[in-house]
Design a protein around this motif. Structure first.
Motif, PDB file in Angstrom:
ATOM      1  N   GLY A 145       0.779  -1.230   0.000  1.00  0.00           N
ATOM      2  CA  GLY A 145       0.000   0.000   0.000  1.00  0.00           C
ATOM      3  C   GLY A 145       0.809   1.277   0.000  1.00  0.00           C
ATOM      4  O   GLY A 145       0.239   2.373   0.015  1.00  0.00           O
ATOM      5  N   TYR A 146       2.142   1.175  -0.066  1.00  0.00           N
ATOM      6  CA  TYR A 146       3.008   2.354   0.010  1.00  0.00           C
ATOM      7  C   TYR A 146       3.122   3.025  -1.354  1.00  0.00           C
ATOM      8  O   TYR A 146       3.503   2.395  -2.333  1.00  0.00           O
ATOM      9  CB  TYR A 146       4.389   1.918   0.502  1.00  0.00           C
ATOM     10  CG  TYR A 146       5.380   3.038   0.767  1.00  0.00           C
ATOM     11  CD1 TYR A 146       4.976   4.349   0.984  1.00  0.00           C
ATOM     12  CD2 TYR A 146       6.744   2.758   0.810  1.00  0.00           C
ATOM     13  CE1 TYR A 146       5.885   5.342   1.240  1.00  0.00           C
ATOM     14  CE2 TYR A 146       7.669   3.756   1.065  1.00  0.00           C
ATOM     15  CZ  TYR A 146       7.240   5.046   1.277  1.00  0.00           C
ATOM     16  OH  TYR A 146       8.156   6.035   1.522  1.00  0.00           O
ATOM     17  N   PHE A 147       2.785   4.310  -1.434  1.00  0.00           N
ATOM     18  CA  PHE A 147       3.096   5.092  -2.632  1.00  0.00           C
ATOM     19  C   PHE A 147       3.621   6.448  -2.197  1.00  0.00           C
ATOM     20  O   PHE A 147       3.310   6.938  -1.108  1.00  0.00           O
ATOM     21  CB  PHE A 147       1.904   5.205  -3.585  1.00  0.00           C
ATOM     22  CG  PHE A 147       0.783   6.070  -3.097  1.00  0.00           C
ATOM     23  CD1 PHE A 147      -0.218   5.527  -2.312  1.00  0.00           C
ATOM     24  CD2 PHE A 147       0.706   7.409  -3.443  1.00  0.00           C
ATOM     25  CE1 PHE A 147      -1.271   6.316  -1.861  1.00  0.00           C
ATOM     26  CE2 PHE A 147      -0.336   8.208  -2.999  1.00  0.00           C
ATOM     27  CZ  PHE A 147      -1.327   7.649  -2.205  1.00  0.00           C
ATOM     28  N   GLN A 148       4.460   7.054  -3.041  1.00  0.00           N
ATOM     29  CA  GLN A 148       5.222   8.209  -2.623  1.00  0.00           C
ATOM     30  C   GLN A 148       5.482   9.178  -3.784  1.00  0.00           C
ATOM     31  O   GLN A 148       6.211   8.860  -4.710  1.00  0.00           O
ATOM     32  CB  GLN A 148       6.570   7.747  -2.050  1.00  0.00           C
ATOM     33  CG  GLN A 148       7.509   8.856  -1.631  1.00  0.00           C
ATOM     34  CD  GLN A 148       6.959   9.663  -0.481  1.00  0.00           C
ATOM     35  OE1 GLN A 148       6.734   9.125   0.603  1.00  0.00           O
ATOM     36  NE2 GLN A 148       6.732  10.949  -0.691  1.00  0.00           N
ATOM     37  N   PRO A 149       4.892  10.393  -3.748  1.00  0.00           N
ATOM     38  CA  PRO A 149       5.248  11.404  -4.753  1.00  0.00           C
ATOM     39  C   PRO A 149       6.640  11.951  -4.477  1.00  0.00           C
ATOM     40  O   PRO A 149       7.112  11.952  -3.332  1.00  0.00           O
ATOM     41  CB  PRO A 149       4.173  12.479  -4.559  1.00  0.00           C
ATOM     42  CG  PRO A 149       3.651  12.289  -3.175  1.00  0.00           C
ATOM     43  CD  PRO A 149       3.822  10.833  -2.841  1.00  0.00           C
ATOM     44  N   ALA A 150       7.307  12.415  -5.540  1.00  0.00           N
ATOM     45  CA  ALA A 150       8.683  12.887  -5.368  1.00  0.00           C
ATOM     46  C   ALA A 150       9.061  13.884  -6.450  1.00  0.00           C
ATOM     47  O   ALA A 150       8.484  13.916  -7.536  1.00  0.00           O
ATOM     48  CB  ALA A 150       9.645  11.701  -5.399  1.00  0.00           C
ATOM     49  N   ARG A 151      10.058  14.714  -6.121  1.00  0.00           N
ATOM     50  CA  ARG A 151      10.723  15.542  -7.122  1.00  0.00           C
ATOM     51  C   ARG A 151      12.028  14.861  -7.505  1.00  0.00           C
ATOM     52  O   ARG A 151      12.667  14.204  -6.685  1.00  0.00           O
ATOM     53  CB  ARG A 151      11.020  16.932  -6.559  1.00  0.00           C
ATOM     54  CG  ARG A 151       9.811  17.835  -6.381  1.00  0.00           C
ATOM     55  CD  ARG A 151      10.267  19.285  -6.206  1.00  0.00           C
ATOM     56  NE  ARG A 151       9.158  20.182  -5.913  1.00  0.00           N
ATOM     57  CZ  ARG A 151       8.854  20.606  -4.694  1.00  0.00           C
ATOM     58  NH1 ARG A 151       9.595  20.221  -3.658  1.00  0.00           N
ATOM     59  NH2 ARG A 151       7.841  21.413  -4.498  1.00  0.00           N
ATOM     60  N   LEU A 152      12.431  15.073  -8.760  1.00  0.00           N
ATOM     61  CA  LEU A 152      13.694  14.529  -9.256  1.00  0.00           C
ATOM     62  C   LEU A 152      14.539  15.683  -9.766  1.00  0.00           C
ATOM     63  O   LEU A 152      14.199  16.326 -10.764  1.00  0.00           O
ATOM     64  CB  LEU A 152      13.443  13.511 -10.370  1.00  0.00           C
ATOM     65  CG  LEU A 152      14.678  12.865 -11.003  1.00  0.00           C
ATOM     66  CD1 LEU A 152      15.460  12.055  -9.955  1.00  0.00           C
ATOM     67  CD2 LEU A 152      14.283  11.973 -12.161  1.00  0.00           C
ATOM     68  N   GLN A 153      15.657  15.957  -9.068  1.00  0.00           N
ATOM     69  CA  GLN A 153      16.547  17.036  -9.457  1.00  0.00           C
ATOM     70  C   GLN A 153      17.979  16.525  -9.460  1.00  0.00           C
ATOM     71  O   GLN A 153      18.487  16.048  -8.431  1.00  0.00           O
ATOM     72  CB  GLN A 153      16.420  18.224  -8.498  1.00  0.00           C
ATOM     73  CG  GLN A 153      15.041  18.885  -8.521  1.00  0.00           C
ATOM     74  CD  GLN A 153      14.954  20.080  -7.593  1.00  0.00           C
ATOM     75  OE1 GLN A 153      15.789  20.251  -6.709  1.00  0.00           O
ATOM     76  NE2 GLN A 153      13.940  20.911  -7.790  1.00  0.00           N
ATOM     77  N   ASN A 154      18.634  16.622 -10.632  1.00  0.00           N
ATOM     78  CA  ASN A 154      20.014  16.160 -10.779  1.00  0.00           C
ATOM     79  C   ASN A 154      20.180  14.717 -10.298  1.00  0.00           C
ATOM     80  O   ASN A 154      21.143  14.382  -9.598  1.00  0.00           O
ATOM     81  CB  ASN A 154      20.973  17.088 -10.019  1.00  0.00           C
ATOM     82  CG  ASN A 154      20.930  18.512 -10.541  1.00  0.00           C
ATOM     83  OD1 ASN A 154      20.837  18.728 -11.743  1.00  0.00           O
ATOM     84  ND2 ASN A 154      20.978  19.478  -9.629  1.00  0.00           N
ATOM     85  N   ASN A 155      19.192  13.893 -10.665  1.00  0.00           N
ATOM     86  CA  ASN A 155      19.194  12.467 -10.316  1.00  0.00           C
ATOM     87  C   ASN A 155      19.115  12.240  -8.807  1.00  0.00           C
ATOM     88  O   ASN A 155      19.506  11.178  -8.307  1.00  0.00           O
ATOM     89  CB  ASN A 155      20.437  11.768 -10.883  1.00  0.00           C
ATOM     90  CG  ASN A 155      20.129  10.343 -11.331  1.00  0.00           C
ATOM     91  OD1 ASN A 155      18.989  10.007 -11.654  1.00  0.00           O
ATOM     92  ND2 ASN A 155      21.142   9.496 -11.345  1.00  0.00           N
ATOM     93  N   HIS A 156      18.602  13.217  -8.085  1.00  0.00           N
ATOM     94  CA  HIS A 156      18.399  13.105  -6.635  1.00  0.00           C
ATOM     95  C   HIS A 156      16.896  13.113  -6.346  1.00  0.00           C
ATOM     96  O   HIS A 156      16.150  13.932  -6.884  1.00  0.00           O
ATOM     97  CB  HIS A 156      19.077  14.263  -5.908  1.00  0.00           C
ATOM     98  CG  HIS A 156      18.819  14.268  -4.427  1.00  0.00           C
ATOM     99  ND1 HIS A 156      19.511  13.464  -3.543  1.00  0.00           N
ATOM    100  CD2 HIS A 156      17.914  14.974  -3.681  1.00  0.00           C
ATOM    101  CE1 HIS A 156      19.055  13.672  -2.320  1.00  0.00           C
ATOM    102  NE2 HIS A 156      18.092  14.581  -2.366  1.00  0.00           N
TER     103      HIS A 156
END
Length: 355
Positions: free
Chosen positions: A292-303
């Motif tokens: 059930g785990y989901f997670q939004p994220a930003r991706l900057q310089n492969n981080h």
């Protein structure tokens, strides 16, 4: 379902729309499902307008609405997934609960299909006697469907011999084994399309004879002795599920032992950025994910920068968990979904890397 996953997992385009919603099998609950879907499509339209031209949005929403209108909600299961881009429009009914959400990305969000296909709680129930065989597809304690392609199988030779003298007992045993061999071959044909574990319900002597003649006996992972041939599918699955549940728990415990050994060997990553880089470089072996785990994220310089779930509109990746599952699958890695708190010390995510 596995065929659909194979089709979708490698699709990439500038706009892949995935809509997931919880649905219902029975009236009157499933009468509300099309209303929920309609509202999700409206929400998707608003999000698309923020990123794409009006003409493009109009085409995508038209495809979504046409797909939605083709769905007969009286056949709903626990979940529904819609997948639309410029070249594809497809829906899949899921025999598991999902959270209502919209994902707009360059790939489809196939994590719920991965859950359904690889979590090993989907299975077949094979009911076997000397004169008949039935096959039921199940998920957890729910019936998906009774298989009607190649099943049920009947053994007319045995029925004929029932009218004869008991002195034909040896011949009857041989005919039963021939029938069991036929059942095994037909089961193999079904599993070519959808490979899942099998629990067999039969008596002890039939079980022994069946294992002697079938050539894929390793797919029979559990057994339940008794005669339930004339019972309804839901009663059969209710009886089979506790046995399968124990098998699933034992199997997941074995996989967790792999994780513990890998921790000792320092072949485990738990940092999101490190996991992201590893799976993209093809170094991922097994990804362990809290159910059930989901997670939004930003991706900057492969981080990877994680965002709270309520800030998904600011994310570069709607669900980075789904993204990593898909990438790892593309590089021939696998995923294990663990319920409970077993992955708590890993913050819900861990990757065993390839040596």
């Amino acid at each position: 379902m596995n065929t659909t996953l194979e089709e979708l997992k490698n699709v990439k385009s500038d706009c892949c729309i995935t809509i997931l919603l919880q649905t219902h099998r029975t009236l009157p609950e499933n009468e509300k499902d099309p209303i929920v879907l309609k509202n999700l499509i409206k929400e998707a339209e608003q999000r698309l307008k923020e990123r794409f031209s009006s003409e493009f949005v109009e085409r995508m929403i038209q495809k979504l609405n046409q797909l939605a209108e083709s769905i007969n909600h009286r056949h709903n299961k626990e979940g529904l997934a819609l997948f639309v881009n410029e070249n594809l429009a497809k829906y899949v009914r899921l025999p598991l609960n999902v959270e209502n959400r919209i994902i707009i990305d360059k790939t489809f969000a196939t994590r719920d299909l991965v859950r359904a296909g690889h979590r090993q709680t989907g299975y077949y129930v094979l009911l076997l006697s000397r004169d008949k065989a039935r096959l039921i597809e199940a998920f957890n304690d729910k019936v998906v469907e009774e298989v009607n392609t190649g099943f049920p199988l009947l053994n007319p030779d045995i029925n004929e011999l029932k009218r004869l003298e008991a002195s034909f007992g040896n011949r009857r045993t041989n005919l039963a084994k021939e029938f069991f061999n036929q059942v095994g071959k037909q089961l193999n044909e079904i599993q070519k399309q959808n490979l899942m574990p099998v629990i067999i319900i039969t008596d002890e002597s039939n079980y022994s004879d069946f294992l002697k003649v079938t050539d894929k006996k390793e797919r029979i992972v559990a057994k339940l002795f008794g005669n339930r041939m004339n019972e309804k599918p839901h009663s059969i699955v209710e009886a089979a599920w506790p046995v399968m549940q124990k098998w699933v728990k034992d199997r997941n415990n074995e996989r967790l032992q792999e994780l513990k050994k890998a921790v000792n060997s320092r072949n485990v990553l738990t940092d999101f950025t490190e996991i992201w880089k590893a799976v993209n470089n093809g170094r991922g072996k097994t990804l362990f994910v809290k159910q059930g785990y989901f997670q939004p994220a930003r991706l900057q310089n492969n981080h990877i920068e994680l965002l709270p779930p309520d800030q998904s509109e600011n994310a570069d990746i709607d669900d980075v968990i789904d993204e990593m599952i898909e990438i790892n699958l593309h590089h021939e890695g696998d995923s294990v979904f663990i319920e409970g708190n077993e992955l708590e010390k890993f913050n819900g995510l861990a990757l065993i890397t390839k040596n």
